[in-house]
Design a protein around this motif. Structure first.
Motif, PDB file in Angstrom:
ATOM      1  N   TYR A  27      -5.884   2.122  -5.792  1.00 43.28           N
ATOM      2  CA  TYR A  27      -4.960   1.887  -6.905  1.00 43.28           C
ATOM      3  C   TYR A  27      -3.613   1.411  -6.355  1.00 43.28           C
ATOM      4  O   TYR A  27      -3.339   1.545  -5.145  1.00 43.28           O
ATOM      5  N   PRO A  28      -2.733   0.881  -7.204  1.00 42.63           N
ATOM      6  CA  PRO A  28      -1.442   0.374  -6.731  1.00 42.63           C
ATOM      7  C   PRO A  28      -0.591   1.401  -5.992  1.00 42.63           C
ATOM      8  O   PRO A  28       0.189   1.036  -5.109  1.00 42.63           O
ATOM      9  N   GLN A  29      -0.725   2.692  -6.324  1.00 44.17           N
ATOM     10  CA  GLN A  29       0.054   3.679  -5.582  1.00 44.17           C
ATOM     11  C   GLN A  29      -0.331   3.694  -4.104  1.00 44.17           C
ATOM     12  O   GLN A  29       0.507   4.013  -3.239  1.00 44.17           O
ATOM     13  N   ASP A  30      -1.581   3.348  -3.788  1.00 42.11           N
ATOM     14  CA  ASP A  30      -1.995   3.225  -2.391  1.00 42.11           C
ATOM     15  C   ASP A  30      -1.360   1.989  -1.759  1.00 42.11           C
ATOM     16  O   ASP A  30      -0.945   2.022  -0.596  1.00 42.11           O
ATOM     17  N   LEU A  31      -1.284   0.917  -2.528  1.00 38.01           N
ATOM     18  CA  LEU A  31      -0.659  -0.319  -2.054  1.00 38.01           C
ATOM     19  C   LEU A  31       0.801  -0.070  -1.669  1.00 38.01           C
ATOM     20  O   LEU A  31       1.290  -0.577  -0.650  1.00 38.01           O
ATOM     21  N   ARG A  32       1.493   0.727  -2.453  1.00 43.16           N
ATOM     22  CA  ARG A  32       2.925   0.943  -2.239  1.00 43.16           C
ATOM     23  C   ARG A  32       3.222   1.785  -1.003  1.00 43.16           C
ATOM     24  O   ARG A  32       4.374   1.913  -0.597  1.00 43.16           O
ATOM     25  N   LYS A  33       2.187   2.369  -0.398  1.00 43.90           N
ATOM     26  CA  LYS A  33       2.368   3.125   0.845  1.00 43.90           C
ATOM     27  C   LYS A  33       2.417   2.208   2.067  1.00 43.90           C
ATOM     28  O   LYS A  33       2.794   2.657   3.159  1.00 43.90           O
ATOM     29  N   LEU A  34       2.004   0.934   1.892  1.00 49.99           N
ATOM     30  CA  LEU A  34       2.012   0.005   3.016  1.00 49.99           C
ATOM     31  C   LEU A  34       3.429  -0.449   3.319  1.00 49.99           C
ATOM     32  O   LEU A  34       4.295  -0.497   2.427  1.00 49.99           O
ATOM     33  N   SER A  35       3.643  -0.830   4.554  1.00 49.19           N
ATOM     34  CA  SER A  35       4.941  -1.396   4.940  1.00 49.19           C
ATOM     35  C   SER A  35       4.981  -2.868   4.562  1.00 49.19           C
ATOM     36  O   SER A  35       3.931  -3.508   4.339  1.00 49.19           O
ATOM     37  N   LEU A  36       6.175  -3.422   4.520  1.00 44.99           N
ATOM     38  CA  LEU A  36       6.321  -4.821   4.118  1.00 44.99           C
ATOM     39  C   LEU A  36       5.585  -5.750   5.060  1.00 44.99           C
ATOM     40  O   LEU A  36       4.995  -6.757   4.623  1.00 44.99           O
ATOM     41  N   ASP A  37       5.572  -5.434   6.368  1.00 41.69           N
ATOM     42  CA  ASP A  37       4.924  -6.343   7.306  1.00 41.69           C
ATOM     43  C   ASP A  37       3.401  -6.252   7.253  1.00 41.69           C
ATOM     44  O   ASP A  37       2.703  -7.081   7.832  1.00 41.69           O
ATOM     45  N   GLN A  38       2.869  -5.254   6.549  1.00 38.34           N
ATOM     46  CA  GLN A  38       1.411  -5.160   6.375  1.00 38.34           C
ATOM     47  C   GLN A  38       0.912  -5.997   5.194  1.00 38.34           C
ATOM     48  O   GLN A  38      -0.270  -6.317   5.112  1.00 38.34           O
ATOM     49  N   LEU A  39       1.808  -6.346   4.280  1.00 39.68           N
ATOM     50  CA  LEU A  39       1.380  -7.003   3.047  1.00 39.68           C
ATOM     51  C   LEU A  39       0.780  -8.390   3.275  1.00 39.68           C
ATOM     52  O   LEU A  39      -0.223  -8.744   2.619  1.00 39.68           O
ATOM     53  N   PRO A  40       1.314  -9.243   4.169  1.00 34.53           N
ATOM     54  CA  PRO A  40       0.644 -10.528   4.413  1.00 34.53           C
ATOM     55  C   PRO A  40      -0.771 -10.363   4.965  1.00 34.53           C
ATOM     56  O   PRO A  40      -1.650 -11.175   4.664  1.00 34.53           O
ATOM     57  N   ILE A  41      -0.989  -9.312   5.769  1.00 34.26           N
ATOM     58  CA  ILE A  41      -2.341  -9.046   6.276  1.00 34.26           C
ATOM     59  C   ILE A  41      -3.254  -8.679   5.115  1.00 34.26           C
ATOM     60  O   ILE A  41      -4.391  -9.144   5.012  1.00 34.26           O
ATOM     61  N   LEU A  42      -2.741  -7.827   4.227  1.00 33.04           N
ATOM     62  CA  LEU A  42      -3.515  -7.448   3.038  1.00 33.04           C
ATOM     63  C   LEU A  42      -3.842  -8.674   2.193  1.00 33.04           C
ATOM     64  O   LEU A  42      -4.958  -8.783   1.657  1.00 33.04           O
ATOM     65  N   ALA A  43      -2.889  -9.587   2.065  1.00 33.19           N
ATOM     66  CA  ALA A  43      -3.117 -10.792   1.255  1.00 33.19           C
ATOM     67  C   ALA A  43      -4.309 -11.580   1.776  1.00 33.19           C
ATOM     68  O   ALA A  43      -5.144 -12.052   0.996  1.00 33.19           O
ATOM     69  N   GLN A  44      -4.408 -11.712   3.087  1.00 33.29           N
ATOM     70  CA  GLN A  44      -5.536 -12.444   3.655  1.00 33.29           C
ATOM     71  C   GLN A  44      -6.848 -11.702   3.433  1.00 33.29           C
ATOM     72  O   GLN A  44      -7.884 -12.299   3.117  1.00 33.29           O
ATOM     73  N   GLU A  45      -6.812 -10.393   3.580  1.00 36.26           N
ATOM     74  CA  GLU A  45      -8.024  -9.593   3.339  1.00 36.26           C
ATOM     75  C   GLU A  45      -8.459  -9.706   1.877  1.00 36.26           C
ATOM     76  O   GLU A  45      -9.656  -9.822   1.573  1.00 36.26           O
ATOM     77  N   LEU A  46      -7.504  -9.650   0.978  1.00 31.88           N
ATOM     78  CA  LEU A  46      -7.812  -9.736  -0.451  1.00 31.88           C
ATOM     79  C   LEU A  46      -8.371 -11.112  -0.797  1.00 31.88           C
ATOM     80  O   LEU A  46      -9.345 -11.223  -1.561  1.00 31.88           O
ATOM     81  N   ARG A  47      -7.793 -12.143  -0.207  1.00 30.39           N
ATOM     82  CA  ARG A  47      -8.285 -13.511  -0.440  1.00 30.39           C
ATOM     83  C   ARG A  47      -9.728 -13.640   0.047  1.00 30.39           C
ATOM     84  O   ARG A  47     -10.585 -14.190  -0.641  1.00 30.39           O
ATOM     85  N   ASN A  48     -10.013 -13.100   1.238  1.00 26.60           N
ATOM     86  CA  ASN A  48     -11.376 -13.163   1.778  1.00 26.60           C
ATOM     87  C   ASN A  48     -12.349 -12.361   0.921  1.00 26.60           C
ATOM     88  O   ASN A  48     -13.498 -12.774   0.721  1.00 26.60           O
ATOM     89  N   PHE A  49     -11.884 -11.232   0.409  1.00 24.85           N
ATOM     90  CA  PHE A  49     -12.733 -10.376  -0.432  1.00 24.85           C
ATOM     91  C   PHE A  49     -13.157 -11.127  -1.695  1.00 24.85           C
ATOM     92  O   PHE A  49     -14.339 -11.122  -2.076  1.00 24.85           O
TER      93      PHE A  49
END
Length: 589
Positions: free
Chosen positions: A11-33
């Protein structure tokens, strides 16, 4: 192997625990998913790839679901669904009993408004913002994400116009990628095209003229920049619009280069992006292509024929006429009401307008259909595409109401061809300057006839025909292409049952109908539209008016919304598949 960031997020509350520099990595993972699942399960691809960064930024900065987020249309909502509790269910997207391909209130509290048709988000969000103010909740945020094609629609302007004279705490995000399903059209599109990232308008801004605070344009794929901008906008009161520039299909080369095809590409190779080749066998045509090639054939011979579509030149196949005759075939954008009245205006001047429009989208122009066309008895030709059950797009897109909503309008001729050849003949008949408006409905998908390009002949208005005459108590009366299901059923039955095809739902062939009712005690009507107000109810009315004693059984879409699945699965649920029609016949025998 290093754990993927996406695996930690439900859920988004889990997303908000990430640091700002982790978000571009997440974006690529989400795009691949998204790519990996849509590659095999199919669905809407390009729009979702274009909003990966925006989706992450919105759920990171705003306190969803307490802050209210509405996605216009919903084609771009796959990343939103994955980040809001449906990641493990995403493989069931658009499948029977699986999750919906569009935001759906009954599915998740994060889906704050059900969408499927475009241009509704601004009005909905304004309504939510006004409600929050009345309840004294002054901190709640209200966000609408709308595309450049959708914001050109009349309803979007109505919402902007109202919002501009309120102090509603709302943010409209204009996701500008210069394309809806087909490329965006119109003067507003030309205006937006001038606005590149970093552009500062020297003249009045159209958005600011509507009393919105305007921000942008900004790069919609610059995740750090989006985060900073959204954080700043949270603290600004009143109606605001953020203009972002994105690329539909971002991150998949083929989807970026061929945005129309990769809107919903079917199956493809997730690694290469190449479409999975279809079997090299000759197939019957899609009904949309029968329309597209036939209207072009007719228009070559008749200079008065005009083609009109609201934003669906590819989907409706009006593109063939647009390519050859751009001065006589018009894409008017997402503006169904305008399309219908534009056609009416042309008809007053002796032109023969063919308005091709999906059944579900014609619902949005119902007043124009009655007030501007039928009331004046103007001979506009409505080519109603995607009639009947359309499958995986579900309840927002099924074309099951058009028989009922056209059947009750005075002056309307309502027709449903059995096959591709009859569709061609109806289009030809409509080109001969009828005295009334006519709707010609046909389904999504392919027909059954390979050799369909026959010489066209005129169809006598209001005449039905016998497909199979038997000495039997039972007769089946069908309308439209669902008649092929009836024929398939009767091919497997040893019992004797007659079959009649009613190409015209209105006017009914009363002469033949009287003969049928005299010969057969039991009548089964079959249609791929709603039963209430549909073809079957017209037969019941005729029997009652003439004080006849026949028993009438109506098969069609029941009085509830049908959700998503394959067309075959949904026909089975509604009792109009070949196997279910057979069960009905055997029960009555």
């Amino acid at each position: 192997m290093k754990e993927k960031l996406l695996s930690r997020i439900k859920y988004p509350q889990d997303l908000r625990k990430l640091s700002l520099d982790q978000l571009p990595i997440l974006a690529q993972e989400l795009r691949n998913f998204v790519i990996n699942i849509v590659a095999t399960k199919e669905g809407h691809l390009g729009a979702s790839l274009g909003v990966i960064e925006l989706t992450i930024a919105l759920h990171y900065i705003f306190d969803t679901p307490n802050d209210l987020l509405v996605w216009d249309v919903g084609h771009q909502a796959y990343p939103h669904k994955i980040l809001t509790g449906r990641k493990d269910l995403f493989h069931t997207n658009r499948q029977l009993h699986g999750i919906s391909g569009f935001p759906k209130r009954s599915e998740s509290e994060y889906d704050t408004f059900g969408v499927g048709h475009s241009s509704t988000s601004i009005s909905a969000v304004l309504g939510m913002a006004i409600a929050s103010k009345l309840k004294g909740n002054i901190t709640k945020q209200h966000i609408a994400v709308i595309g450049d094609a959708s914001i050109a629609s009349g309803m979007a302007f109505e919402g902007l116009n109202h919002a501009g004279v309120t102090d509603a705490n709302m943010l409209v995000i204009l996701n500008d990628n210069s394309i809806g399903i087909d490329p965006s059209v119109g003067a507003l599109k030309e205006y937006l095209t001038k606005a590149k990232v970093g552009y500062k308008p020297k003249t009045d801004n159209i958005i600011e003229a509507l009393n919105f605070s305007y921000f942008g344009p900004v790069d919609g794929h610059d995740l750090p920049g989006l985060l900073k901008t959204l954080e700043n906008l949270k603290n600004k009161k009143g109606p605001k619009l953020l203009h972002i520039i994105t690329t539909k299909g971002k991150g998949l080369k083929q989807a970026e280069e061929n945005q129309v095809k990769y809107h919903a590409p079917g199956k493809f190779d997730a690694a290469t992006g190449e479409l999975v080749p279809k079997k090299d066998t000759q197939e019957p045509p899609k009904f949309q292509d029968v329309f597209g090639h036939t209207i072009l054939e007719l228009a070559r011979k008749n200079k008065d024929i005009i083609g009109i579509t609201p934003a669906m030149p590819t989907g409706s196949s009006l593109k063939y006429m647009m390519e050859e005759m751009p001065d006589r075939a018009f894409d008017v954008g997402i503006a169904e009401q305008h399309a219908v009245t534009l056609a009416a205006g042309m008809a007053t001047q002796g032109l023969i307008p063919f308005c091709t429009i999906y059944s579900t989208f014609l619902q949005r122009a119902y007043d124009q259909l009655i007030h501007d066309v039928a009331l004046q008895n103007l001979p506009v030709v409505f080519c109603i595409d995607r009639a009947g059950l359309v499958g995986a797009d579900g309840a927002t897109h099924h074309g099951v109401f058009d028989i009922a909503y056209t059947n009750c309008i005075p002056n309307m001729i309502v027709a449903a061809p059995l096959d591709e050849i009859e569709l061609r003949n109806l289009l030809y008949t409509a080109s001969l300057r009828l005295d009334n408006p006519i709707s010609i409905r046909y389904p999504r998908g392919r027909g059954r006839i390979l050799d369909w390009k026959k010489d066209m002949t005129e169809v006598p208005i209001g005449k039905a025909k016998c497909l199979l005459e038997m000495d039997s108590d039972i007769a089946i009366l069908s309308t439209g292409t669902i008649g092929s299901n009836v024929s398939d059923t009767l091919d497997t039955l040893s019992a004797k049952v007659s079959h009649y095809h009613f190409c015209f739902i209105k006017p009914l062939d009363k002469e033949l109908l009287k003969e049928i009712l005299q010969k057969h005690k039991i009548i089964i009507t079959v249609e791929d539209g709603v039963i209430k107000g549909g073809f079957g109810h017209s037969i019941i009315s005729f029997v009652n008016e003439n004080k006849l004693g026949n028993k009438i059984y109506t098969l069609g879409i029941p009085d509830n919304f049908i959700h998503h699945g394959t067309t075959e699965e949904l026909q089975d649920i509604c009792g109009i598949s070949s196997s279910k029609i057979k069960e009905t016949i055997l029960r009555l025998l």
